[in-house]
Design a protein around this motif. Structure first.
Motif, PDB file in Angstrom:
ATOM      1  N   LEU A 393      42.564  41.273  36.000  1.00 13.22           N
ATOM      2  CA  LEU A 393      43.964  41.146  35.594  1.00 13.22           C
ATOM      3  C   LEU A 393      44.069  40.387  34.274  1.00 13.22           C
ATOM      4  N   GLU A 394      43.174  39.380  34.109  1.00  9.81           N
ATOM      5  CA  GLU A 394      43.178  38.619  32.859  1.00  9.81           C
ATOM      6  C   GLU A 394      42.769  39.529  31.693  1.00  9.81           C
ATOM      7  N   LEU A 395      41.718  40.339  31.934  1.00  6.85           N
ATOM      8  CA  LEU A 395      41.267  41.257  30.884  1.00  6.85           C
ATOM      9  C   LEU A 395      42.346  42.270  30.510  1.00  6.85           C
ATOM     10  N   ASP A 396      43.140  42.696  31.513  1.00 13.46           N
ATOM     11  CA  ASP A 396      44.223  43.653  31.249  1.00 13.46           C
ATOM     12  C   ASP A 396      45.422  42.987  30.589  1.00 13.46           C
ATOM     13  N   GLY A 397      45.331  41.660  30.411  1.00 13.87           N
ATOM     14  CA  GLY A 397      46.454  40.953  29.791  1.00 13.87           C
ATOM     15  C   GLY A 397      47.625  40.764  30.735  1.00 13.87           C
ATOM     16  N   LEU A 398      47.384  40.906  32.053  1.00 19.48           N
ATOM     17  CA  LEU A 398      48.478  40.785  33.020  1.00 19.48           C
ATOM     18  C   LEU A 398      48.531  39.398  33.660  1.00 19.48           C
ATOM     19  N   ALA A 399      47.396  38.661  33.607  1.00 16.81           N
ATOM     20  CA  ALA A 399      47.354  37.301  34.170  1.00 16.81           C
ATOM     21  C   ALA A 399      46.739  36.375  33.132  1.00 16.81           C
ATOM     22  N   GLU A 400      47.156  35.105  33.164  1.00 18.45           N
ATOM     23  CA  GLU A 400      46.495  34.153  32.261  1.00 18.45           C
ATOM     24  C   GLU A 400      46.185  32.868  33.006  1.00 18.45           C
ATOM     25  N   ARG A 401      45.058  32.263  32.602  1.00 22.33           N
ATOM     26  CA  ARG A 401      44.584  31.033  33.204  1.00 22.33           C
ATOM     27  C   ARG A 401      45.168  29.870  32.406  1.00 22.33           C
ATOM     28  N   GLN A 402      45.576  28.811  33.098  1.00 24.96           N
ATOM     29  CA  GLN A 402      46.004  27.583  32.420  1.00 24.96           C
ATOM     30  C   GLN A 402      45.451  26.431  33.223  1.00 24.96           C
ATOM     31  N   GLY A 403      44.411  25.788  32.686  1.00 28.51           N
ATOM     32  CA  GLY A 403      43.732  24.735  33.448  1.00 28.51           C
ATOM     33  C   GLY A 403      43.135  25.365  34.688  1.00 28.51           C
ATOM     34  N   ALA A 404      43.410  24.793  35.875  1.00 29.93           N
ATOM     35  CA  ALA A 404      42.878  25.339  37.121  1.00 29.93           C
ATOM     36  C   ALA A 404      43.811  26.384  37.712  1.00 29.93           C
ATOM     37  N   GLY A 405      44.940  26.633  37.052  1.00 27.22           N
ATOM     38  CA  GLY A 405      45.948  27.532  37.624  1.00 27.22           C
ATOM     39  C   GLY A 405      46.033  28.876  36.919  1.00 27.22           C
ATOM     40  N   TRP A 406      46.760  29.769  37.571  1.00 25.41           N
ATOM     41  CA  TRP A 406      46.955  31.110  37.042  1.00 25.41           C
ATOM     42  C   TRP A 406      48.439  31.435  37.054  1.00 25.41           C
ATOM     43  N   ARG A 407      48.876  32.240  36.072  1.00 25.70           N
ATOM     44  CA  ARG A 407      50.235  32.754  36.129  1.00 25.70           C
ATOM     45  C   ARG A 407      50.277  34.162  35.542  1.00 25.70           C
ATOM     46  N   ARG A 408      51.409  34.782  35.746  1.00 26.26           N
ATOM     47  CA  ARG A 408      51.584  36.159  35.299  1.00 26.26           C
ATOM     48  C   ARG A 408      51.819  36.186  33.792  1.00 26.26           C
TER      49      ARG A 408
END
Lengths: 415, 415
Positions: A393-408
């Motif tokens: 999902l991150e590679l598809d640009g649909l999810a992003e990591r921020q520190g230990a967390g994830w968001r859309r």
């Protein structure tokens, strides 16, 4: 009049049969099929000549000795005729008798010639062979004004038929379908009536397509009169007016119904665009179904009585639902080569995702990032499944990591 | 928490399962079906307790000795579990683990009670037994706000579903259908969404009918918020809000899709009124088809994208064409008792005539009378048939004699 096996004799005999017997007279069809048009006509003349003086054949009965003798002779010639067949034949002789003396095919062929028309019969090179599927109900001949290349024109063809009392919706859809199937090389067949029929012919001419009109009356008297201009333009545009009854014949109710069988039989498929609950177009669809030709019906608003007949066909399973020219072409076209394209809809960013990835994406917070454990809990997935999905999902640009967390994340535009 | 076989324990265990497993989790359904809800829950607790310390079950694998031991014990208890079943069970434990510690059915039941709601499960007297057809995908329980008499309400029921982006045509037809089937004693089931769903609920309430809303999220959070008033009125009007997920649960995409299977399973039939080419309503129709429930689709203009999904169902033979409430009732009703009436159309004067009489009538001149011989010739009939038909036509007031001739007459008004 006729006699011999010369082509002219055949033409004359078949022209005579088309005057003698009403359209769809299966006794005439069977007799012609067994004896040939010329011999069948000669047999009828002989049988009726024997009864002359007993009322011109008008009150003909099977008890009349002349008739009995003729039927006996026929029975010997073609094989035993059983009771029912004998009775049908005697009844038919009674129907043909009143017309025999008024039958003059030479005159009617002369009228046709003056109009630039030609008579086609099953021996003609361009006879539309699909009509043979009608068996004994097939017409003895066709009176044609316009192109005579009926067989090739009908090879790829579709009948667009429907209500005379068409709505703006119905004529709009008809014009769309006619133009669309014309562009795909189909000939558009219809009955020349007001409403759907006229819209089909008109739109086909407008896009330079081929269109044929099957009339219930003679080709010398375009019917309805209000469509005379349009019917003239059909001929001018390289199409044709076609009828199984000779020039001078008036259209009658039973002839309209019989004409419908010709439309159904001549076309590769029949599509009803609009039709009331009771409608001649349903009769055409019924003929097509009986002949195992594909039948289509165009749906419309359930609030429109002009679509009630189409919905009736769909509800009864008597027609396939068709909504555009591609679907009509699939119905009428060669199996496998005229398939309607799969519909495409704008792909959304998530179309390629599997079910697990979708659930993870769905569970991702939009604003404040969440740890994978909480994303897994929200998604109803294991941590392993969740972590495995977040990477792609991150590679598809649909999810992003921020520190230990994830968001859309809204997907970046595809490049 | 639970324990024993008392009813309260069953309620608590099933409430817990509805939090633990996502809707449609067939592994959970199978486990509950084999062990019972309470024992199944106890087994999960025990299995996961053995893995505590290895990451709270989040990174659970079948190689973990505790998990292997639990699955072996279960295998002995219920009969040999094969490789695929073992793997599915271990995967499912991984999905349930992150939620287990947050599961508190007592609190959620208290929230429901404060809203005046009740939890129903397969042991409840009014459990809608149609849901059992879902097999392992059946919900463990239903969280219900409003009437709890679901089984009797659904006995005679129809789901009216469709596009959120409904047209004026679609909402109009939906209101008509909802009112019409309500008048016939059917409960109207839908999903509470904008568009077709809302129109169905609204029209049913307006005519005093019964309506049920299956929600994708908890019954404490009416969704969409814009329909909160309407959903409140459903409850006030004697209907119910129903969900398989506990209060506090948010609706998600996968929950909407799973909710659709409940609508399809709970209703006697499903009717799609408007749906785009890709639409959640087609998902509901697909579930209904899989469950062998009747599916109907309302046709619309082919020019309207909002009807494309309905036409797709009709074209694929996945739905029956329905155009009014009587046809919907026939689809959803008891075989043979809810038949749509045969359509009647205004009878014309000639409706009772046989084919020969029609042809004679057709051949009669309107103005100047003609002798029977000439009528027979025009009709293509024998004189005998013609004379036999003229008598009854005269009695019906459709033909009149003048001297030796006959002509047509407008029928006298029937008395």
């Amino acid at each position: 009049m006729a006699g011999g096996a010369d082509h002219d004799g055949e033409t004359l005999a078949r022209a005579a049969w088309s005057r003698l017997a009403e359209p769809g007279d299966t006794t005439a069809g069977a007799l012609v099929s067994v004896l040939g048009a010329q011999d069948a006509l000669a047999w009828v003349r002989a049988a009726l000549a024997r009864t002359t003086g007993t009322g011109g054949g008008g009150g003909l009965t099977g008890d009349a000795p002349g008739v009995r003798r003729s039927v006996d002779e026929l029975s010997e010639r073609v094989g035993r005729l059983e009771g029912a067949s004998r009775r049908r034949l005697v009844t038919a002789l009674g129907r043909w008798a009143p017309r025999l003396e008024h039958t003059d095919p030479r005159r009617e062929l002369a009228v046709l010639a003056r109009l630039g028309g030609v008579l086609l019969h099953p021996g003609s090179a361009s006879w539309p062979t699909r009509l043979d599927d009608l068996g004994p109900a097939a017409p003895p001949c066709l009176w044609v004004r316009g192109t005579t290349a009926l067989d090739s024109a009908l090879a790829r063809s579709v009948a667009l038929v429907g209500a005379r009392a068409a709505t703006a919706y119905g004529t709009h859809v008809t014009a769309d379908l006619a133009a669309g199937v014309s562009a795909r090389g189909f000939t558009v067949v219809s009955g020349g009536a007001y409403g759907i029929d006229a819209a089909a012919h008109r739109a086909t001419i407008a896009v330079g397509g081929d269109t044929l009109v099957f009339l219930a009356g003679g080709v010398d008297r375009p019917y309805p009169a209000g469509n005379a201009d349009l019917l003239g333009r059909v001929v001018d545009a390289g199409g044709a007016l076609v009828s199984e009854v000779p020039p001078g014949s008036v259209p009658s109710k039973s002839r309209f119904l019989q004409r419908n069988r010709l439309i159904a039989a001549a076309s590769a498929a029949t599509v009803v665009v609009e039709a009331a609950w009771r409608s001649g177009a349903l009769n055409t669809a019924g003929h097509a179904g009986t002949l195992l030709r594909p039948v289509g019906a165009v749906p419309g608003p359930v609030t429109s009585m002009a679509s009630a007949g189409c919905h009736r066909l769909l509800r009864d399973g008597a027609a396939v639902c068709v909504t555009d020219a591609a679907e009509v072409a699939e119905l009428a076209g060669a199996a496998g080569t005229d398939l309607a394209p799969e519909r495409t809809v704008a792909r959304s960013d998530v179309d390629g995702l599997d079910a697990v990835a979708r659930r993870v994406l769905d569970a991702l917070p939009v604003v404040r990032p969440a740890p994978p454990e909480s994303v897994a809990r929200a998604a109803g997935l294991s941590q392993g499944e969740t972590l495995a999905a977040l990477g792609p999902l991150e590679l598809d640009g649909l999810a992003e990591r921020q520190g230990a967390g994830w968001r859309r994340r809204r997907a970046a535009p595809r490049t």
